[in-house]
Design a protein around this motif. Structure first.
Motif, PDB file in Angstrom:
ATOM      1  N   GLN A 161       0.882  -1.021  -0.012  1.00 12.00           N
ATOM      2  CA  GLN A 161       0.027  -0.293  -0.238  1.00 12.00           C
ATOM      3  C   GLN A 161       0.860   1.283  -0.119  1.00 12.00           C
ATOM      4  O   GLN A 161       0.617   2.255  -0.535  1.00 12.00           O
ATOM      5  CB  GLN A 161      -0.994  -0.108   1.193  1.00 12.00           C
ATOM      6  N   ARG A 162       2.048   1.110   0.747  1.00 11.95           N
ATOM      7  CA  ARG A 162       2.600   2.427   0.909  1.00 11.95           C
ATOM      8  C   ARG A 162       3.439   2.609  -0.331  1.00 11.95           C
ATOM      9  O   ARG A 162       3.781   3.821  -0.956  1.00 11.95           O
ATOM     10  CB  ARG A 162       3.961   2.115   1.910  1.00 11.95           C
ATOM     11  N   VAL A 163       3.748   1.631  -1.102  1.00 12.62           N
ATOM     12  CA  VAL A 163       4.694   1.786  -2.602  1.00 12.62           C
ATOM     13  C   VAL A 163       3.562   2.233  -3.538  1.00 12.62           C
ATOM     14  O   VAL A 163       3.999   3.240  -4.078  1.00 12.62           O
ATOM     15  CB  VAL A 163       5.001   0.441  -2.810  1.00 12.62           C
ATOM     16  N   ALA A 164       2.405   1.835  -3.591  1.00 10.42           N
ATOM     17  CA  ALA A 164       1.504   2.196  -4.538  1.00 10.42           C
ATOM     18  C   ALA A 164       1.125   3.699  -4.175  1.00 10.42           C
ATOM     19  O   ALA A 164       1.093   4.547  -5.074  1.00 10.42           O
ATOM     20  CB  ALA A 164       0.300   1.301  -4.564  1.00 10.42           C
ATOM     21  N   PHE A 165       0.714   3.952  -3.006  1.00 10.84           N
ATOM     22  CA  PHE A 165       0.232   5.104  -2.530  1.00 10.84           C
ATOM     23  C   PHE A 165       1.617   6.307  -2.865  1.00 10.84           C
ATOM     24  O   PHE A 165       1.253   7.377  -3.539  1.00 10.84           O
ATOM     25  CB  PHE A 165       0.149   5.418  -1.123  1.00 10.84           C
ATOM     26  N   THR A 166       2.652   5.993  -2.774  1.00 12.39           N
ATOM     27  CA  THR A 166       3.928   6.970  -2.772  1.00 12.39           C
ATOM     28  C   THR A 166       3.888   7.241  -4.341  1.00 12.39           C
ATOM     29  O   THR A 166       4.235   8.263  -4.660  1.00 12.39           O
ATOM     30  CB  THR A 166       5.085   6.214  -2.080  1.00 12.39           C
ATOM     31  N   LEU A 167       3.949   6.151  -5.042  1.00 13.98           N
ATOM     32  CA  LEU A 167       4.358   6.332  -6.690  1.00 13.98           C
ATOM     33  C   LEU A 167       3.046   7.090  -7.167  1.00 13.98           C
ATOM     34  O   LEU A 167       3.176   7.935  -7.998  1.00 13.98           O
ATOM     35  CB  LEU A 167       4.101   4.952  -7.121  1.00 13.98           C
ATOM     36  N   HIS A 168       1.844   6.951  -6.622  1.00 15.44           N
ATOM     37  CA  HIS A 168       0.609   7.664  -7.199  1.00 15.44           C
ATOM     38  C   HIS A 168       0.632   9.091  -6.686  1.00 15.44           C
ATOM     39  O   HIS A 168       0.465   9.910  -7.591  1.00 15.44           O
ATOM     40  CB  HIS A 168      -0.677   6.979  -7.155  1.00 15.44           C
ATOM     41  N   LYS A 169       0.636   9.411  -5.431  1.00 15.21           N
ATOM     42  CA  LYS A 169       0.541  10.657  -4.861  1.00 15.21           C
ATOM     43  C   LYS A 169       1.872  11.431  -4.719  1.00 15.21           C
ATOM     44  O   LYS A 169       1.652  12.659  -4.915  1.00 15.21           O
ATOM     45  CB  LYS A 169      -0.184  10.451  -3.382  1.00 15.21           C
ATOM     46  N   ILE A 170       2.879  10.893  -4.518  1.00 15.89           N
ATOM     47  CA  ILE A 170       4.226  11.552  -4.483  1.00 15.89           C
ATOM     48  C   ILE A 170       4.780  11.773  -5.995  1.00 15.89           C
ATOM     49  O   ILE A 170       5.182  12.854  -6.453  1.00 15.89           O
ATOM     50  CB  ILE A 170       5.426  11.469  -3.489  1.00 15.89           C
ATOM     51  N   GLU A 171       4.962  10.690  -6.747  1.00 11.46           N
ATOM     52  CA  GLU A 171       5.309  10.744  -7.934  1.00 11.46           C
ATOM     53  C   GLU A 171       4.663  11.004  -9.141  1.00 11.46           C
ATOM     54  O   GLU A 171       4.826  11.473 -10.153  1.00 11.46           O
ATOM     55  CB  GLU A 171       6.065   9.290  -8.192  1.00 11.46           C
ATOM     56  N   GLY A 172       3.219  11.017  -8.912  1.00 10.74           N
ATOM     57  CA  GLY A 172       2.181  11.270  -9.743  1.00 10.74           C
ATOM     58  C   GLY A 172       2.301  10.158 -10.882  1.00 10.74           C
ATOM     59  O   GLY A 172       1.532  10.338 -12.210  1.00 10.74           O
ATOM     60  N   LEU A 173       2.686   8.932 -10.647  1.00 10.21           N
ATOM     61  CA  LEU A 173       2.414   7.893 -11.559  1.00 10.21           C
ATOM     62  C   LEU A 173       0.955   7.494 -12.097  1.00 10.21           C
ATOM     63  O   LEU A 173       0.314   7.375 -10.859  1.00 10.21           O
ATOM     64  CB  LEU A 173       3.381   6.933 -11.532  1.00 10.21           C
ATOM     65  N   GLN A 221       4.767  -4.611 -10.841  1.00 12.06           N
ATOM     66  CA  GLN A 221       4.380  -6.079 -11.333  1.00 12.06           C
ATOM     67  C   GLN A 221       3.070  -6.963 -10.612  1.00 12.06           C
ATOM     68  O   GLN A 221       3.361  -8.022 -10.331  1.00 12.06           O
ATOM     69  CB  GLN A 221       5.752  -7.031 -11.112  1.00 12.06           C
ATOM     70  N   VAL A 222       2.149  -6.077 -10.586  1.00 19.93           N
ATOM     71  CA  VAL A 222       1.098  -6.615 -10.345  1.00 19.93           C
ATOM     72  C   VAL A 222      -0.097  -6.026 -11.145  1.00 19.93           C
ATOM     73  O   VAL A 222       0.226  -5.154 -12.099  1.00 19.93           O
ATOM     74  CB  VAL A 222       0.423  -6.077  -8.869  1.00 19.93           C
ATOM     75  N   THR A 223      -1.451  -6.451 -11.239  1.00 19.60           N
ATOM     76  CA  THR A 223      -2.492  -6.149 -12.133  1.00 19.60           C
ATOM     77  C   THR A 223      -2.922  -4.634 -11.568  1.00 19.60           C
ATOM     78  O   THR A 223      -2.811  -4.248 -10.558  1.00 19.60           O
ATOM     79  CB  THR A 223      -3.729  -6.976 -11.993  1.00 19.60           C
ATOM     80  N   LEU A 224      -3.527  -4.107 -12.678  1.00 21.49           N
ATOM     81  CA  LEU A 224      -4.203  -2.694 -12.446  1.00 21.49           C
ATOM     82  C   LEU A 224      -5.280  -2.771 -11.508  1.00 21.49           C
ATOM     83  O   LEU A 224      -5.113  -1.871 -10.525  1.00 21.49           O
ATOM     84  CB  LEU A 224      -4.801  -2.289 -13.772  1.00 21.49           C
ATOM     85  N   ALA A 225      -6.129  -4.135 -11.393  1.00 21.99           N
ATOM     86  CA  ALA A 225      -7.123  -3.821 -10.105  1.00 21.99           C
ATOM     87  C   ALA A 225      -6.220  -3.994  -8.883  1.00 21.99           C
ATOM     88  O   ALA A 225      -6.803  -3.387  -8.008  1.00 21.99           O
ATOM     89  CB  ALA A 225      -7.773  -5.146 -10.408  1.00 21.99           C
ATOM     90  N   SER A 226      -5.182  -4.628  -8.797  1.00 18.41           N
ATOM     91  CA  SER A 226      -4.476  -4.639  -7.593  1.00 18.41           C
ATOM     92  C   SER A 226      -4.101  -3.404  -7.151  1.00 18.41           C
ATOM     93  O   SER A 226      -3.982  -2.922  -5.923  1.00 18.41           O
ATOM     94  CB  SER A 226      -3.234  -5.764  -7.705  1.00 18.41           C
ATOM     95  N   VAL A 227      -3.481  -2.472  -7.875  1.00 15.97           N
ATOM     96  CA  VAL A 227      -3.025  -1.166  -7.837  1.00 15.97           C
ATOM     97  C   VAL A 227      -4.169  -0.458  -7.108  1.00 15.97           C
ATOM     98  O   VAL A 227      -4.027   0.496  -6.289  1.00 15.97           O
ATOM     99  CB  VAL A 227      -2.581  -0.639  -9.008  1.00 15.97           C
ATOM    100  N   GLU A 228      -5.321  -0.369  -7.862  1.00 16.06           N
ATOM    101  CA  GLU A 228      -6.626   0.244  -7.599  1.00 16.06           C
ATOM    102  C   GLU A 228      -7.147  -0.031  -6.050  1.00 16.06           C
ATOM    103  O   GLU A 228      -7.180   0.810  -5.489  1.00 16.06           O
ATOM    104  CB  GLU A 228      -7.769   0.145  -8.499  1.00 16.06           C
ATOM    105  N   SER A 229      -6.808  -1.313  -5.944  1.00 15.37           N
ATOM    106  CA  SER A 229      -7.383  -1.947  -4.471  1.00 15.37           C
ATOM    107  C   SER A 229      -6.558  -1.435  -3.320  1.00 15.37           C
ATOM    108  O   SER A 229      -6.792  -0.863  -2.321  1.00 15.37           O
ATOM    109  CB  SER A 229      -7.355  -3.247  -4.536  1.00 15.37           C
ATOM    110  N   LEU A 230      -5.213  -1.317  -3.694  1.00 17.52           N
ATOM    111  CA  LEU A 230      -4.003  -1.136  -2.994  1.00 17.52           C
ATOM    112  C   LEU A 230      -4.094   0.496  -2.543  1.00 17.52           C
ATOM    113  O   LEU A 230      -4.065   1.110  -1.350  1.00 17.52           O
ATOM    114  CB  LEU A 230      -2.529  -1.319  -3.351  1.00 17.52           C
ATOM    115  N   ILE A 231      -4.388   1.325  -3.389  1.00 15.09           N
ATOM    116  CA  ILE A 231      -4.428   2.800  -3.339  1.00 15.09           C
ATOM    117  C   ILE A 231      -5.692   3.097  -2.595  1.00 15.09           C
ATOM    118  O   ILE A 231      -5.836   3.917  -1.738  1.00 15.09           O
ATOM    119  CB  ILE A 231      -4.264   3.443  -4.588  1.00 15.09           C
ATOM    120  N   PHE A 232      -6.978   2.243  -3.080  1.00 13.15           N
ATOM    121  CA  PHE A 232      -8.037   2.531  -2.078  1.00 13.15           C
ATOM    122  C   PHE A 232      -8.057   2.104  -0.560  1.00 13.15           C
ATOM    123  O   PHE A 232      -8.589   2.744   0.232  1.00 13.15           O
ATOM    124  CB  PHE A 232      -9.347   1.861  -2.765  1.00 13.15           C
ATOM    125  N   ARG A 233      -7.530   1.053  -0.427  1.00 10.27           N
ATOM    126  CA  ARG A 233      -7.386   0.559   0.742  1.00 10.27           C
ATOM    127  C   ARG A 233      -6.231   1.616   1.722  1.00 10.27           C
ATOM    128  O   ARG A 233      -6.453   1.873   2.783  1.00 10.27           O
ATOM    129  CB  ARG A 233      -6.756  -0.733   1.039  1.00 10.27           C
TER     130      ARG A 233
END
Length: 191
Positions: A140-152, A162-174
């Motif tokens: 969750q920390r990796v996904a959140f950091t890459l999205h919110k800090i790096e803007g990816l 190296q996970v699915t798009l659905a996994s990223v969506e779920s990780l960021i949501f959680r």
């Protein structure tokens, strides 16, 4: 120069191309590493390690992902390896301290963080947020950091992790849900 041409010249160990490559990616890598370790000096060291690894491993790059994804993946992995190493050293130091074999003053402190883009009035709020992000589970920390800090975008995060798009969506949501609960009394806005 196209990405394929850039990679080809990097694989040929062309020094001018590598300098150009470092100039293009240095700030992105530095910000990514800082996003995880929260220490400017350590982030700079990790940035150098990232580029050394890229120089040594670019021969194996097969164009299965974009070059930027490859760079982010190495930066994230180096940062997480550093954090894991620090945690192991701290646990070992605490054990030695408990056993009376070491003075606890020799234990490394948790690194302080300073981000030049954060204004003085926002430092307290940012500090609280950063501390809570650090409590998230690693993925969750990796996904959140890459999205919110790096803007990816989510798709690139999926490739980096190296996970699915659905996994990223779920990780960021959680991660967002968890942070909302933890920071409810500090913030009245959505993340």
């Amino acid at each position: 120069m196209t990405e394929k041409e850039l990679v080809k010249k990097l694989q040929q160990a062309d020094q001018l191309t590598f300098k150009y490559f470092v100039d293009q990616y240095q700030n992105k890598v530095l910000n990514t590493c800082w996003g995880f370790v929260k220490n400017s000096s350590e982030a700079e060291d990790l940035t150098q390690e990232v580029f050394i690894e890229i120089f040594e491993s670019i021969q194996g790059f097969k164009h299965e992902s974009r070059l930027s994804t490859y760079v982010y993946r190495i930066a994230v992995n180096k940062s997480l390896d550093y954090i894991r190493k620090q945690k192991r050293q701290k646990r070992w130091g605490n054990f030695l301290s408990i056993m009376g074999w070491s003075d606890s003053s020799e234990m490394p402190d948790i690194p302080t963080w300073e981000h030049p883009g954060i204004t003085l009035e926002n430092k307290e709020r940012a500090s609280i947020l950063i501390k809570q992000v650090e409590t998230l589970p690693e993925k969750q920390r990796v996904a959140f950091t890459l999205h919110k800090i790096e803007g990816l975008p989510y798709q690139e995060i999926a490739e980096v992790m190296q996970v699915t798009l659905a996994s990223v969506e779920s990780l960021i949501f959680r991660a967002n849900q968890s942070l909302r609960k933890k920071l409810q009394h500090y913030y009245n806005q959505d993340f």
